[in-house]
Scaffold this active site. Structure first.
Site, PDB file in Angstrom:
ATOM      1  N   GLU A  31      13.394  27.021  30.073  1.00 40.88           N
ATOM      2  CA  GLU A  31      11.956  26.906  29.784  1.00 40.88           C
ATOM      3  C   GLU A  31      11.440  27.972  28.818  1.00 40.88           C
ATOM      4  O   GLU A  31      10.280  27.929  28.426  1.00 40.88           O
ATOM      5  CB  GLU A  31      11.194  26.984  31.108  1.00 40.88           C
ATOM      6  N   LYS A  43      16.375  31.327  29.639  1.00 40.57           N
ATOM      7  CA  LYS A  43      15.954  31.694  30.989  1.00 40.57           C
ATOM      8  C   LYS A  43      17.016  31.272  31.997  1.00 40.57           C
ATOM      9  O   LYS A  43      17.324  31.957  32.955  1.00 40.57           O
ATOM     10  CB  LYS A  43      14.645  30.980  31.306  1.00 40.57           C
TER      11      LYS A  43
HETATM   12  O1  IFM Z   1      12.303  23.142  38.210  1.00 39.99           O
HETATM   13  C1  IFM Z   1      12.360  24.522  38.185  1.00 39.99           C
HETATM   14  C2  IFM Z   1      12.688  24.976  36.790  1.00 39.99           C
HETATM   15  O2  IFM Z   1      13.927  24.510  36.362  1.00 39.99           O
HETATM   16  C3  IFM Z   1      12.680  26.476  36.717  1.00 39.99           C
HETATM   17  N1  IFM Z   1      11.384  26.980  37.109  1.00 39.99           N
HETATM   18  C4  IFM Z   1      11.045  26.584  38.469  1.00 39.99           C
HETATM   19  C5  IFM Z   1      11.039  25.089  38.633  1.00 39.99           C
HETATM   20  C6  IFM Z   1      10.721  24.705  40.075  1.00 39.99           C
HETATM   21  O3  IFM Z   1      11.717  25.176  40.926  1.00 39.99           O
END
Ligand code: IFM
Length: 800
Positions: A494, A614
């Site tokens: 992300e 990330k």
């Molecule tokens: O879906 C995940 C994502 O891949 C990373 N951030 C948190 C989200 C919810 O767990």
């Protein structure tokens, strides 16, 4: 510590929220955090109770903008039970409140086998003396609407009275996540309270926008063979209060039982939630009987799901399994709910449903397929909404939301807060259309594991075809290369949500998105082939599939673009033009750099400029697909994926990933184990410790990471065994991970209940329980065997 228990000793205000999350008790219908019964929400404690799927939407104004968020609602606190005491003839002391200096021998014991949380402590008071307190609680697994708390008070060196106040408290807000504090958090309204003589209180209220009626009834009784002063019921606004005064003396402990029933207007087979709650609580058995039936229900669950791994890893895996089953139990099969990313354990991500089910359903498929099916149905019921979202975006097919809640609209926020800088930033996470591939993958896996062709040909087919359709429509042909491209998306990593300085958000040719889209298209074509002709025609008509669509799917599935650079797979087009980050300098300056995006933003920079991820993105492909299947998918796309390219790709991203998500360690652990790498264990261990050690720094107090927890179970179940269910056979390709070289579990496969798989001393033992069913075909790299019901086959594994 014994295999089945987890203990926390002392009273550490700074660690309480983490402990509360890990001590949450639940049954798939509802869960309650492991808060202290005498404490309301504050800086130290957060007593949250959540019913699966009970959401409410509220408007807020933040940074001058009106935003709407839907949250899993924190419901009235049923747990409250406080006490005070007085010596015979004396005055009442203060209500007890925990403090590190006055609370002695404080201990919490989470018993996984019985699914109970026991708390013991002693409290010393100058006016009276020493009081021993033991509390044991459960959230009932057999009757999902019940919970109970037993408290035993023991006076050591004094006589007098204890006053107990048992409450149902609707003065609660969604306040578990500090960074959401600027948002409107008051979800409940229309509170009514009352008394049902002789021993119960009740409270009902409703959620403000979704109008879900919530009703709780609490029966508080003293287990004593003596007459007691009559209880006092207090009609306090927003709270139902029940007070009891009980004499106490050394050798005459006082036992108080609080039994609670919880219903909402979403429940089936009820007339009115309040009537149902009152009825249920008055019919509920006493505490010992409730404990017995609860324990028996858990015994049945453990028989179906337990995983045996020696040592500390095994203890942690069992804790993970416990929390998975508390969030998604057989009761879930009767509900319209998805997989909440943070369990029913806290309020992070607002109880929303993401792609995390990709890490959860493959595990459940092989133990509780009825639960997987219900979770797929959650998506199916929201398929029309996903089709509408696609249409609104000018596309055909289904565009599932990145974050889903009650009705399947996109719940991802448009702006998010960087707590590091205090800035509100545009949030482009809704461009993570790869969530559609996760839904399709889960449909396919579920059907392969269960042999449920009924589902595959009906709801499964509708979802798969509509997702395939969306992917095909999203692609654009690059006439220069003859390749299809997907532009303007965000992948699982992300950090990257656009090109530096670009006017539009999103990235082009995200490899994970393109490869999974190609896989979905291929499966959709395969399904069309397999469907009986009448059903194919019916679906064509129902979905309005045009004759040329499958032809286009065929073409796109063979010609989607995958970018490469320097002999490795690129995460997306242009990844190689980004700057290299000075990782050492950032580590030296900030210590932990898991949230590098926030660090860079706070510095006035952006992570979009760097080759820094990330979490696993390209490497996710090695998590979803076996090496052979991945080679086949690439091969179909016209790319050769040999071991060298994959190895180089793994090394490349390993050096450039900050693991800002708990899913990352898990994926890396599995991918490295499959690549037979010695460093796999480091990542597997990180995945195992994600929540118990709160590795993301303070996030577990806001809810467990369900994907990572279930993923570690699947890491043993499918990762280490190489287990695949396809072509009506069980495929196995065990990989060595010295720290996890012994394991055993049973799976439910094609109607065989309890197929056993055990690895020890270089052997793999597969047992098929006795039944009338057909034998199971098991295929390994160097041999194939057929095992009949009632037989066990022991295979010597090749030396690695
Ligand atoms: O879906 C995940 C994502 O891949 C990373 N951030 C948190 C989200 C919810 O767990």
């Amino acid at each position: 510590m014994p295999e089945w228990t987890w203990e926390w000793t002392g009273y550490d205000p700074a660690g309480e929220k983490l402990r509360e999350s890990l001590c949450t008790l639940g049954n798939g219908y509802f869960a309650t955090r492991g808060a202290l019964p005498e404490c309301r929400a504050g800086l130290v404690h957060y007593p949250g109770t959540y019913v699966a799927g009970c959401y409410n939407r509220l408007e807020s104004t933040v940074a001058g903008r009106r935003v709407t968020n839907e949250d899993l609602v924190n419901l009235p606190n049923w747990l409250l039970l406080r006490f005070r005491r007085r010596r015979t003839g004396g005055t009442w002391g203060p209500w007890f409140s925990p403090h590190p200096r006055t609370i002695m021998n404080h201990r919490h014991t989470l018993d996984l086998r019985r699914a109970t949380l026991t708390r013991t402590f002693r409290h010393s008071d100058v006016g009276t003396g020493v009081l021993g307190v033991e509390q044991i609680r459960l959230v009932h697994m057999a009757d999902p609407h019940l919970a109970a708390l037993r408290t035993v008070f023991t006076a050591r060196d004094w006589s007098g009275e204890v006053e107990i106040e048992s409450c149902l408290d609707s003065e609660v807000v969604n306040g578990n996540v500090h960074r959401y504090r600027a948002l409107n958090r008051h979800h409940l309204t229309g509170v009514r309270t009352g008394v049902r003589e002789p021993d119960s209180i009740w409270l009902s209220c409703r959620t403000k926008a979704s109008g879900v009626v919530v009703a709780l009834a609490a029966r508080t009784t003293v287990v004593a063979g003596r007459s007691l002063p009559p209880p006092e019921f207090r009609p306090v606004r927003h709270r139902a209060v029940h007070r009891l005064v009980v004499p106490i003396a050394p050798g005459r402990p006082v036992t108080v039982d609080k039994t609670v029933a919880l219903h909402t207007s979403r429940d089936t087979a009820i007339s009115d939630p309040l009537d149902a709650a009152l009825d249920r609580v008055s019919a509920a058995a006493d505490f010992p009987a409730l404990l017995e039936s609860h324990t028996a229900a858990w015994e049945r669950l453990w028989r179906r799901a337990d995983v045996q791994v020696p040592g500390e890893a095994g203890r942690i895996l069992r804790l993970h399994l416990f929390h998975v089953l508390q969030t998604l139990s057989p009761h879930t099969a009767d509900l319209d709910v998805g997989v909440p990313a943070r369990g029913l354990h806290g309020e992070a991500y607002r109880g929303h449903v993401f792609w995390d089910e990709l890490f959860v359903l493959p595990y459940l498929d092989l133990h509780f397929p009825e639960v997987s099916r219900a979770l797929l149905d959650y998506r199916y019921r929201r398929l029309p909404r996903a089709c509408r979202a696609a249409a609104e975006a000018g596309r055909t097919g289904a565009m599932f939301p990145w974050q889903s809640g009650s009705d399947g609209r996109e719940e991802a926020q448009a702006w998010h807060l960087n707590p590091g800088s205090g800035h509100w930033l545009p949030d482009h996470s809704r461009l993570q259309h790869h969530v559609g591939s996760a839904v399709a993958y889960n449909v396919w896996q579920y059907c392969e594991a269960t042999g449920d062709t009924e589902y595959l040909y009906s709801r499964g087919a509708e979802m798969l075809l509509q997702i395939a359709r969306f992917w095909a429509d999203l692609t654009v042909l690059d006439p220069g290369t003859g390749r299809y491209r997907i532009l303007g998306v965000v992948g699982p990593d992300e950090y990257h949500d656009g090109y530096p300085g670009a006017a539009r958000p999103g990235l082009d040719d995200n490899t994970y998105t393109n490869v999974t889209a190609a896989w979905v298209l291929t499966r959709a074509l395969e399904l069309l082939e397999r469907l009986p002709a009448w059903r194919r025609d019916e679906l064509r008509e129902q979905l309005g599939l045009t004759a040329d669509e499958p032809a286009r799917w065929e073409e796109v599935s063979r010609r989607l673009r995958v970018p490469f650079h320097q002999g490795v797979i690129s995460q997306f087009e242009g990844y190689d033009t980004l700057a290299e980050l000075d990782w050492d300098s950032y580590r030296a300056r900030y210590g932990t750099i898991r949230r590098l995006d926030r660090i860079l933003e706070a510095e006035g920079d952006t992570v979009n400029r760097y080759r820094a991820s990330k979490q696993a993105d390209v490497l996710m492909l090695g998590y979803l697909f076996s090496p052979a299947e991945l080679r086949t998918v690439f091969g179909r796309l016209g790319y050769e994926l040999d071991d060298d390219i994959w190895r180089r790709t793994v090394d490349y991203y390993l050096r450039r990933t900050s693991h800002g998500s708990t899913l990352s360690g898990l994926v890396h652990g599995l991918v490295l184990a499959r690549a037979r790498r010695a460093d796999a264990w480091q990542y597997v261990r990180e995945a195992l410790e994600s929540d118990i050690a709160d590795v993301q720094g303070g996030t577990t107090g806001e809810g467990i990471h369900l994907g990572a927890m279930a993923g570690t179970l699947d890491l043993v179940q499918r990762g280490l065994t190489g287990l695949e269910t396809r072509e009506d056979a069980l495929w196995l390709d065990p990989v060595p991970l010295p720290a996890l070289s012994e394991y055993g579990f049973t799976v439910r496969y094609h109607g065989h209940w309890g197929v056993g798989l055990r690895r020890r001393s270089g052997h793999l033992e597969i047992s098929v329980p006795d039944s009338e069913r057909s034998p199971i075909r098991v295929i390994l790299a160097d041999r194939a065997v057929t095992i009949a019901p009632g037989e066990t086959c022991t295979l010597k594994l090749r030396k690695e």
